[in-house]
Design a protein around this motif. Structure first.
Motif, PDB file in Angstrom:
ATOM      1  N   ALA B  82       1.158  -1.321  -0.227  1.00 14.09           N
ATOM      2  CA  ALA B  82       0.236   0.290  -0.156  1.00 14.09           C
ATOM      3  C   ALA B  82       1.137   1.300  -0.311  1.00 14.09           C
ATOM      4  N   THR B  83       0.766   2.080  -0.770  1.00 12.20           N
ATOM      5  CA  THR B  83       1.633   3.457  -0.787  1.00 12.20           C
ATOM      6  C   THR B  83       0.150   4.675  -1.396  1.00 12.20           C
ATOM      7  N   LYS B  84       0.715   5.758  -1.190  1.00  6.32           N
ATOM      8  CA  LYS B  84      -0.300   6.732  -2.034  1.00  6.32           C
ATOM      9  C   LYS B  84       0.175   6.340  -3.974  1.00  6.32           C
ATOM     10  N   GLY B  85      -0.540   6.344  -4.310  1.00  2.00           N
ATOM     11  CA  GLY B  85      -0.610   6.176  -5.807  1.00  2.00           C
ATOM     12  C   GLY B  85       0.232   7.865  -7.151  1.00  2.00           C
ATOM     13  N   PRO B  86       1.115   7.253  -7.059  1.00  2.00           N
ATOM     14  CA  PRO B  86       1.417   8.416  -8.196  1.00  2.00           C
ATOM     15  C   PRO B  86       0.892   8.462  -9.120  1.00  2.00           C
ATOM     16  N   GLU B  87      -0.010   7.067  -9.766  1.00  2.00           N
ATOM     17  CA  GLU B  87      -0.535   7.647 -10.907  1.00  2.00           C
ATOM     18  C   GLU B  87      -2.187   8.606 -10.590  1.00  2.00           C
ATOM     19  N   THR B  88      -2.988   7.663  -9.693  1.00  2.00           N
ATOM     20  CA  THR B  88      -3.542   8.280  -9.355  1.00  2.00           C
ATOM     21  C   THR B  88      -4.342   9.648  -8.321  1.00  2.00           C
ATOM     22  N   ARG B  89      -2.084   9.409  -7.695  1.00  2.00           N
ATOM     23  CA  ARG B  89      -2.679  10.502  -6.926  1.00  2.00           C
ATOM     24  C   ARG B  89      -3.965  10.330  -6.081  1.00  2.00           C
ATOM     25  N   MET B  90      -3.731   9.225  -4.871  1.00  2.00           N
ATOM     26  CA  MET B  90      -4.668   7.892  -3.895  1.00  2.00           C
ATOM     27  C   MET B  90      -4.026   6.736  -3.873  1.00  2.00           C
ATOM     28  N   TYR B  91      -4.963   6.527  -2.316  1.00  2.00           N
ATOM     29  CA  TYR B  91      -4.567   5.048  -2.152  1.00  2.00           C
ATOM     30  C   TYR B  91      -3.961   3.756  -3.087  1.00  2.00           C
ATOM     31  N   LEU B  92      -2.744   3.533  -2.868  1.00  2.00           N
ATOM     32  CA  LEU B  92      -2.672   2.635  -4.211  1.00  2.00           C
ATOM     33  C   LEU B  92      -2.802   1.610  -2.858  1.00  2.00           C
ATOM     34  N   CYS B  93      -3.382   0.279  -3.685  1.00  2.00           N
ATOM     35  CA  CYS B  93      -3.069  -1.304  -3.263  1.00  2.00           C
ATOM     36  C   CYS B  93      -2.474  -1.891  -4.727  1.00  2.00           C
ATOM     37  N   SER B  94      -1.585  -2.831  -3.899  1.00  2.00           N
ATOM     38  CA  SER B  94      -0.804  -3.137  -5.193  1.00  2.00           C
ATOM     39  C   SER B  94      -0.847  -5.422  -4.784  1.00  2.00           C
ATOM     40  N   ASN B  95      -0.136  -5.764  -5.925  1.00  2.00           N
ATOM     41  CA  ASN B  95      -0.429  -7.413  -5.531  1.00  2.00           C
ATOM     42  C   ASN B  95       0.576  -8.471  -6.002  1.00  2.00           C
ATOM     43  N   GLY B  96       1.845  -8.615  -5.667  1.00  2.00           N
ATOM     44  CA  GLY B  96       3.161  -8.595  -6.632  1.00  2.00           C
ATOM     45  C   GLY B  96       3.559 -10.282  -6.026  1.00  2.00           C
ATOM     46  N   GLY B  97       4.087 -10.668  -7.280  1.00  2.00           N
ATOM     47  CA  GLY B  97       4.293 -12.914  -6.278  1.00  2.00           C
ATOM     48  C   GLY B  97       6.078 -12.163  -6.035  1.00  2.00           C
ATOM     49  N   GLY B  98       6.370 -13.143  -7.323  1.00  2.00           N
ATOM     50  CA  GLY B  98       8.385 -14.018  -6.390  1.00  2.00           C
ATOM     51  C   GLY B  98       8.374 -14.948  -5.752  1.00  2.00           C
ATOM     52  N   ASP B  99       9.530 -13.980  -5.481  1.00  2.00           N
ATOM     53  CA  ASP B  99       9.880 -15.296  -4.429  1.00  2.00           C
ATOM     54  C   ASP B  99       9.939 -14.128  -3.051  1.00  2.00           C
ATOM     55  N   PHE B 100      10.086 -12.429  -3.298  1.00  2.00           N
ATOM     56  CA  PHE B 100      10.227 -12.280  -2.032  1.00  2.00           C
ATOM     57  C   PHE B 100       9.360 -12.127  -0.802  1.00  2.00           C
ATOM     58  N   GLY B 101       8.126 -11.991  -1.390  1.00  2.00           N
ATOM     59  CA  GLY B 101       7.578 -12.435  -0.080  1.00  2.00           C
ATOM     60  C   GLY B 101       7.707 -13.507   0.931  1.00  2.00           C
ATOM     61  N   TYR B 440     -14.735  -1.674 -12.992  1.00  2.00           N
ATOM     62  CA  TYR B 440     -14.168  -0.038 -12.771  1.00  2.00           C
ATOM     63  C   TYR B 440     -14.338   1.054 -12.150  1.00  2.00           C
ATOM     64  N   GLY B 441     -15.786   1.276 -12.626  1.00  2.00           N
ATOM     65  CA  GLY B 441     -15.969   2.653 -11.510  1.00  2.00           C
ATOM     66  C   GLY B 441     -16.125   2.365 -10.279  1.00  2.00           C
ATOM     67  N   THR B 442     -16.069   1.328  -9.602  1.00  2.00           N
ATOM     68  CA  THR B 442     -15.734   1.469  -8.093  1.00  2.00           C
ATOM     69  C   THR B 442     -14.538   0.911  -7.117  1.00  2.00           C
ATOM     70  N   SER B 443     -13.559   0.326  -7.987  1.00  2.00           N
ATOM     71  CA  SER B 443     -12.484  -0.129  -7.589  1.00  2.00           C
ATOM     72  C   SER B 443     -12.241   0.982  -6.905  1.00  2.00           C
ATOM     73  N   ASN B 444     -11.149   0.283  -5.916  1.00  2.00           N
ATOM     74  CA  ASN B 444     -10.751   1.386  -4.910  1.00  2.00           C
ATOM     75  C   ASN B 444      -9.485   1.369  -5.034  1.00  2.00           C
ATOM     76  N   ARG B 445      -8.779   1.403  -6.610  1.00  2.00           N
ATOM     77  CA  ARG B 445      -7.811   2.258  -6.275  1.00  2.00           C
ATOM     78  C   ARG B 445      -7.627   2.223  -8.731  1.00  2.00           C
ATOM     79  N   GLY B 446      -8.878   2.900  -8.727  1.00  2.00           N
ATOM     80  CA  GLY B 446      -9.545   2.734  -9.953  1.00  2.00           C
ATOM     81  C   GLY B 446      -9.057   2.256 -10.973  1.00  2.00           C
TER      82      GLY B 446
END
Lengths: 126, 608
Positions: B82-101, B440-446
């Protein structure tokens, strides 16, 4: 529209349903009350999408069916010719852009000349 | 405390002071929000005010694993940010894969919070409980894949995880991604946040094991589910998500030439069979994944020979048909370019398509595009514009500000922008499935098809929801969103969730055998709680009904060609669905959760 002028599986609030291009005039639709009825057999275009194309061994075909045929008749034909069984959760059966199960009459839904059927893998987002 | 699934610790790193601290993860909090997306949203709620600049030092990045991340079960690869999103200028959640987690958890941490701003380019190395700050100045300008290699080398362990940004992140391009072990936090520009902090990347290694409450039961599920997935996800193994390209196109839902229509005449050039027969190289497996749905493609001949990328549905749709491109080799090359320069392929595809439409309409010229003939279908234009964006050159400097920045400067271009809340569309035309419009209209990240709740299958198959019906879509979208919110908090890939019982009516009790706590009956309620908590954040940031509206093209233009020719979705029709959705959610007419809803979901105590 399908079924002698009834709307699709549910009222799309005035929206035009998919496959409007291929929907026959009410008078020509199977089960319609019009003065003239088609003499030629119904020709349904069946497209085999994605993995099902590999299984069917072809991209699409036109399936001729006798007048008055319904989805259940096409289902039988698809099972005989390709082994695709309606009800198999690994396959989506779509008529003119809508799932067969979306139509109120389901397998008893009458087919019309020019209908398009898609057989597809179940879609998933992500 | 729980018997397994969690370490109970969160690592906080302050880049300004070059310090770190460990805090305890509260058990009561976890019971209410599970982990991952839920806990990250809670941290954001308390620490990121609406005034925070996404690219300022006061912004933070909250990485959070879930109780299943790293556990020996299929595809437990996921973690969230979670971070303040540069693209939307609001709350951003994002889901990542890989081994890091998984490796972060093995290093002893459920979460990692990045704060402050480094004085110069830095990387972090986390080895078990220890944190070190490394000099990343020599890595400046490295593409994200090369940066990952440097990070693996720096930590010096075979079983390490790493995340990195590319040159676009360094230049604060607002659609910059974070490359995570060759997967990505793709959407919303989180890479630009790391860039603003001068953090080139993070490597992590942990020698610990992740405890589970009932190891024997977990082992049994691992064996059975891994076997079952070989059958149930055989299509994913064969074609990946590219299997849906032809289907979505034939349903009349494929974005084509900047969503000007929804059927691509060159569909067979870019579908799964075209990919597999001419470009497929090998499958890519994420952590613990028995499926391996990643299709690594390589261009073997022609102008893009040698290009290699893991090309998926959304990328194909948006770099391909949406840009009028039927050359799959160019799509692979575009995908690789996005990955290496470090930008989101989905926003990139939308921005390239926008540029092409502006060019064809005569609203911009070669002077703006650095000489590029920016016409739909021109593969060189696709690659050229991606470069302009990532390098902030010519019109790319404006495009790098995201569609919000574009419309701020050129409001007259808004009829050609396909986005909600500043987030460009995914690869589905919402006029083809009305539930998807509400998604699309109601998604919490745009305009995101995942966070927003992907409804297309239900609209085709359920027998309950016709794709062009308006009624009933509120409940459908709400439940799909809530399901996704809890799944995003587990640490599990969505491709396998069904096989592990994580549906809208959860079964199997996987969380019981991992954590020892009976989360299962509460999961949908937890998802609803998370979704509402996020909405409270958005409300605080000024998001309401006006921001839930769809772009002009969708509500004013009928589909001009293809299987759903003539289809319309008017503003009035959309708002009928929106009203129903707000009622089902327990939100007021402006899209704010009512006090009763906040109390019912037990959020009041969480935000106190």
């Amino acid at each position: 529209m399908r079924q002698g002028g009834q709307k699709g599986p549910s009222d799309g609030a005035g929206a035009q349903g998919p496959g409007a291009k291929t929907d026959p005039p009410a008078a020509l639709a199977a089960g319609g009350q019009g003065p003239s009825r088609p003499i030629a057999p119904i020709r349904v275009t069946v497209k085999y999408l994605s993995v099902l194309r590999d299984q069917a061994g072809l991209r699409q075909e036109v399936v001729p069916l006798p007048e008055g045929s319904r989805l259940q008749d096409l289902a039988r034909r698809l099972e005989e010719s390709h082994g695709f069984v309606y009800g198999d959760r690994r396959i989506m059966f779509i008529l003119n852009g809508r799932g067969w199960g979306q139509y109120p009459q389901a397998l008893k839904t009458p087919l019309a000349d020019g209908d398009t059927v898609l057989l597809s893998v179940p879609v998933a987002g992500g | 405390m729980f018997k397994g699934g969690y370490t109970g610790k969160v690592l906080r790193v302050d880049l300004t002071r070059k310090t770190h601290a460990v805090q305890t993860l509260d058990e009561g909090l976890v019971r209410k929000l599970l982990g991952g997306r839920g806990v990250a949203a809670w941290m954001y709620y308390h620490e990121i005010g609406p005034e925070v600049d996404p690219l300022g030092p006061e912004n933070k990045v909250f990485f959070m694993t879930g109780p299943l991340t790293g556990v020996k079960l299929p595809s437990t690869t996921k973690f969230q940010l979670a971070t303040k999103g540069p693209e939307t200028r609001m709350y951003l959640c994002s889901n990542g894969g890989g081994d890091f987690g998984p490796r972060l958890k093995q290093a002893g941490f459920d979460g990692l919070v990045i704060e402050g701003q480094a004085e110069d380019w830095t990387y972090l190395a986390i080895r078990d409980g220890k944190v070190s700050f490394g000099d990343a100045r020599p890595w400046q300008g490295l593409d994200s894949e090369a940066a990952l290699e440097k990070l693996y080398e720096a930590i010096g362990e075979a079983k390490a995880g790493a995340l990195a940004i590319g040159p676009a992140g360094e230049k604060r391009v607002r659609l910059a991604h974070i490359n995570v072990d060759h997967r990505a936090f793709g959407r919303g520009g989180a890479g630009a946040v790391l860039g603003s902090k001068r953090l080139k990347g993070i490597a992590v290694f942990g020698g610990g094991t992740i405890p589970v409450a009932d190891p024997q039961a977990v082992q049994k599920v691992w064996k059975e589910a891994s076997k079952e997935l070989q059958t149930s996800r055989a299509n994913h193994k064969k074609y990946g998500t590219a299997q849906y390209i032809e289907v979505i196109n034939e349903l009349g839902c494929m974005p084509t030439r900047n969503f000007q229509t929804s059927y691509f005449e060159g569909g067979h050039e870019v579908d799964a069979q075209a990919m597999k027969s001419r470009y497929y190289l090998k499958n890519f497996h994420c952590f613990n994944c028995p499926v391996g749905c990643g299709m690594v493609c390589e261009v073997k001949e022609g102008p893009y020979a040698g290009a290699r990328a893991r090309t998926e549905f959304e990328t194909i749709g948006l770099l391909g048909p949406n840009c009028g491109i039927s050359d799959f080799g160019a799509i692979v090359a575009g995908n690789q370019l996005c990955d290496e320069l470090g930008i989101d392929t989905m926003s990139a595809g939308n921005l390239v398509a926008l540029t092409m439409e502006l060019y064809e309409r005569g609203l911009i010229s070669k002077e703006d595009t650095a000489g590029i003939e920016a016409r739909f279908g021109n593969p060189d234009a696709l690659l050229g514009i991606i470069r302009l964006i990532a390098e902030r050159k010519a019109i790319g400097d404006l495009l790098a500000e995201g569609v919000k920045g574009v419309v701020e400067k050129h409001p007259e271009w808004s009829p050609y922008v396909l986005a909600v809340k500043g987030m460009p569309f995914a690869a589905y035309d919402p006029r083809g499935f009305y539930g998807n419009a509400l998604t699309y209209g109601t998604s919490n990240r745009g305009a995101c098809h995942n966070v927003g709740g992907w409804t297309i299958r239900a609209e085709l198959q359920s027998g309950q929801y016709d794709r062009f019906a308006l009624e009933g879509k509120g409940k459908l979208v709400m439940e799909t969103q809530d399901n996704r919110a809890y799944v995003d908090s587990l640490g599990l890939c969505t491709v396998v969730r069904g096989s592990l019982g994580f549906s809208n009516s959860p079964t199997m009790g996987i969380l019981n055998i991992v954590t020892g706590h009976d989360f299962t009956p509460e999961l949908m309620h937890i998802g609803e709680r998370i979704y509402n908590l996020e909405r409270l954040i958005l409300n605080r940031e000024g998001v309401g009904r006006a921001e839930d509206q769809l772009p002009e093209r969708i509500v004013k233009e009928a589909i001009p060609s293809g299987p759903i020719k003539g289809q319309v979705l008017s503003e009035e029709m959309y708002n009928r669905m929106l009203d129903e959705y707000y009622r089902d959610r327990g939100w007021d007419a402006q899209g704010a959760p009512t006090p009763g809803t906040v109390a019912r979901l037990g959020i009041k105590e969480l935000v106190a």
